[in-house]
Motif scaffolding. Structure first.
Motif, short mmCIF file in Angstrom:
data_model
loop_
_atom_site.label_atom_id
_atom_site.label_comp_id
_atom_site.label_asym_id
_atom_site.label_seq_id
_atom_site.Cartn_x
_atom_site.Cartn_y
_atom_site.Cartn_z
N ILE A 90 0.87 -1.17 0.00
CA ILE A 90 0.00 0.00 0.00
C ILE A 90 0.90 1.22 0.00
O ILE A 90 1.68 1.42 0.94
N LEU A 91 0.83 2.02 -1.05
CA LEU A 91 1.60 3.27 -1.12
C LEU A 91 0.70 4.39 -0.61
O LEU A 91 -0.28 4.76 -1.26
N CYS A 92 1.03 4.93 0.55
CA CYS A 92 0.12 5.85 1.24
C CYS A 92 0.11 7.25 0.65
O CYS A 92 -0.88 7.97 0.80
N HIS A 93 1.18 7.66 -0.01
CA HIS A 93 1.19 8.94 -0.73
C HIS A 93 2.48 9.04 -1.53
O HIS A 93 3.41 8.25 -1.32
N HIS A 94 2.53 10.00 -2.43
CA HIS A 94 3.75 10.26 -3.20
C HIS A 94 3.82 11.75 -3.49
O HIS A 94 2.82 12.38 -3.84
N HIS A 95 5.02 12.32 -3.37
CA HIS A 95 5.23 13.73 -3.64
C HIS A 95 5.74 13.93 -5.07
O HIS A 95 6.70 13.28 -5.48
N HIS A 96 5.08 14.83 -5.79
CA HIS A 96 5.48 15.14 -7.16
C HIS A 96 6.95 15.55 -7.21
O HIS A 96 7.44 16.28 -6.36
N GLY A 97 7.63 15.06 -8.22
CA GLY A 97 9.00 15.51 -8.46
C GLY A 97 10.07 14.65 -7.82
O GLY A 97 11.26 14.97 -7.92
N TYR A 98 9.68 13.55 -7.18
CA TYR A 98 10.66 12.68 -6.53
C TYR A 98 10.62 11.30 -7.19
O TYR A 98 10.07 10.34 -6.66
N SER A 99 11.23 11.23 -8.37
CA SER A 99 11.14 10.01 -9.16
C SER A 99 12.07 8.91 -8.68
O SER A 99 12.00 7.79 -9.17
N TYR A 100 12.93 9.21 -7.70
CA TYR A 100 13.83 8.17 -7.18
C TYR A 100 13.20 7.39 -6.04
O TYR A 100 13.84 6.50 -5.47
N ILE A 101 11.97 7.70 -5.68
CA ILE A 101 11.28 6.94 -4.64
C ILE A 101 9.96 6.39 -5.18
O ILE A 101 9.40 6.91 -6.14
N ASP A 102 9.50 5.32 -4.55
CA ASP A 102 8.17 4.74 -4.78
C ASP A 102 7.98 4.12 -6.17
O ASP A 102 6.85 3.85 -6.58
N LEU A 103 9.06 3.90 -6.89
CA LEU A 103 8.94 3.33 -8.24
C LEU A 103 9.76 2.05 -8.40
O LEU A 103 10.00 1.60 -9.53
N ASP A 104 10.15 1.45 -7.27
CA ASP A 104 10.97 0.25 -7.34
C ASP A 104 10.32 -0.97 -6.68
O ASP A 104 11.01 -1.88 -6.23
N PHE A 105 8.99 -0.99 -6.67
CA PHE A 105 8.30 -2.16 -6.15
C PHE A 105 8.55 -3.35 -7.06
O PHE A 105 8.73 -3.19 -8.27
N PRO A 106 8.55 -4.56 -6.50
CA PRO A 106 8.75 -5.75 -7.33
C PRO A 106 7.68 -5.84 -8.42
O PRO A 106 6.50 -5.57 -8.17
N PRO A 107 8.05 -6.20 -9.63
CA PRO A 107 7.09 -6.22 -10.74
C PRO A 107 5.96 -7.22 -10.57
O PRO A 107 4.92 -7.09 -11.21
N GLY A 108 6.11 -8.20 -9.69
CA GLY A 108 5.06 -9.19 -9.53
C GLY A 108 4.12 -8.94 -8.38
O GLY A 108 3.27 -9.80 -8.08
N LYS A 109 4.23 -7.79 -7.72
CA LYS A 109 3.39 -7.49 -6.56
C LYS A 109 2.44 -6.33 -6.87
O LYS A 109 2.86 -5.31 -7.42
#
Length: 288
Positions: A90-109
């Motif tokens: 569960i990704l609870c939030h994401h801040h615009h402009g921070y592409s180095y976080i929240d984009l590395d979840f396993p592809p099968g989940k």
């Protein structure tokens, strides 16, 4: 970068209870049978607390600000805590402009999030490479004999903040809507909506509350943070209504009752600037 620099400092000045299993980035505290808080360690690679729960023979993990390293550490600590595999993040939030976080979840989940969080994530230059399930107002999971309620708070610390509530256990994960034992960093929050969100969370009457930062707390701690935030905003509103510019407000701002809060002085300039601009925009809109 100031946002995450401030967050790293917060972890250094806010203590967390001991007597938990140590990992490189997290300390794990058992809240109930099969329910755990993962508290970000000062000096570690995580800049935010996380939360995970066993639902039958699978695990559901919640949090935010996931760098690739912090995510690996979290998955490792889940694996050492329970033999069950992770089914959902569960990704609870994401801040615009921070592409180095929240984009590395396993592809099968599968990753669950509010539609606003999905929009923020999709706006980043990096491609989303994992399955996404997003919702509007909320989502309830009935799995393994548990009820897990995801609620979209709409606006508060960010657009589309999601909180996770286990009504049977009385356990709530707020992510960054609640900082325990510290002033916190206001980020890109919407001030009035943030206070209303905290009032709503108070009404849930949770017994244990996992914040975005700091140790696990309770309703009293949540109310204490709400009172601090309300006092902070009231002082900023006073200065706006007296006609002070932002620079003048920085000179005249005074909130001695909360100066002892961890991070208060360190975050004051950025918090004051954001609150001033947000509240002034709200006031100008109300007079049009």
């Amino acid at each position: 970068m100031r946002f995450f620099t401030a967050l790293w400092f917060l972890l250094l000045v806010i203590g967390a209870p001991g007597a938990w299993a140590n990992t490189l980035s997290y300390q794990v505290e058992k809240l109930d049978e099969g329910v755990y808080a993962a508290i970000a360690q000062p000096g570690g690679r995580a800049s935010s607390n996380a939360f995970f729960v066993e639902a039958g023979d699978v695990v559901i993990v919640a949090g935010a600000h996931f760098t690739a390293e912090a995510l690996r550490d979290l998955m490792s600590v889940v694996a050492t805590t329970t033999p069950n595999p992770i089914r959902y993040f569960i990704l609870c939030h994401h801040h615009h402009g921070y592409s180095y976080i929240d984009l590395d979840f396993p592809p099968g989940k599968d990753v669950l999030m509010s539609w606003q969080t999905y929009q923020a994530l999709e706006s980043e230059p990096r491609q989303i490479r994992f399955p996404v399930m997003f919702f509007n107002q909320g989502l309830t999971l009935k799995m393994g004999g548990r009820t897990i309620i995801l609620t979209n708070m709409e606006r508060g610390h960010s657009e589309g903040d999601t909180v996770v509530y286990l009504p049977d256990s009385g356990i709530l994960f707020t992510s960054d809507l609640f900082y325990n034992k510290g002033a916190g960093f206001l980020g890109d929050g919407k001030m009035e909506d943030w206070v209303l969100a905290l009032e709503f969370l108070e009404r849930l009457r949770a017994d244990k509350i996992v914040p975005g930062y700091g140790p696990v707390g309770n309703r009293g701690d949540l109310t204490e943070f709400k009172n601090y935030l309300r006092a902070f905003l009231s002082e900023v509103l006073r200065l706006i209504e007296e006609g002070h510019s932002l620079e003048e407000a920085k000179k005249h701002f005074s909130l001695p009752r909360y100066e002892h809060y961890a991070g208060f002085r360190q975050f004051l300039e950025g918090n004051l600037e954001h609150a001033y601009n947000d509240l002034k925009k709200t006031l100008n809109g109300s007079t049009q």
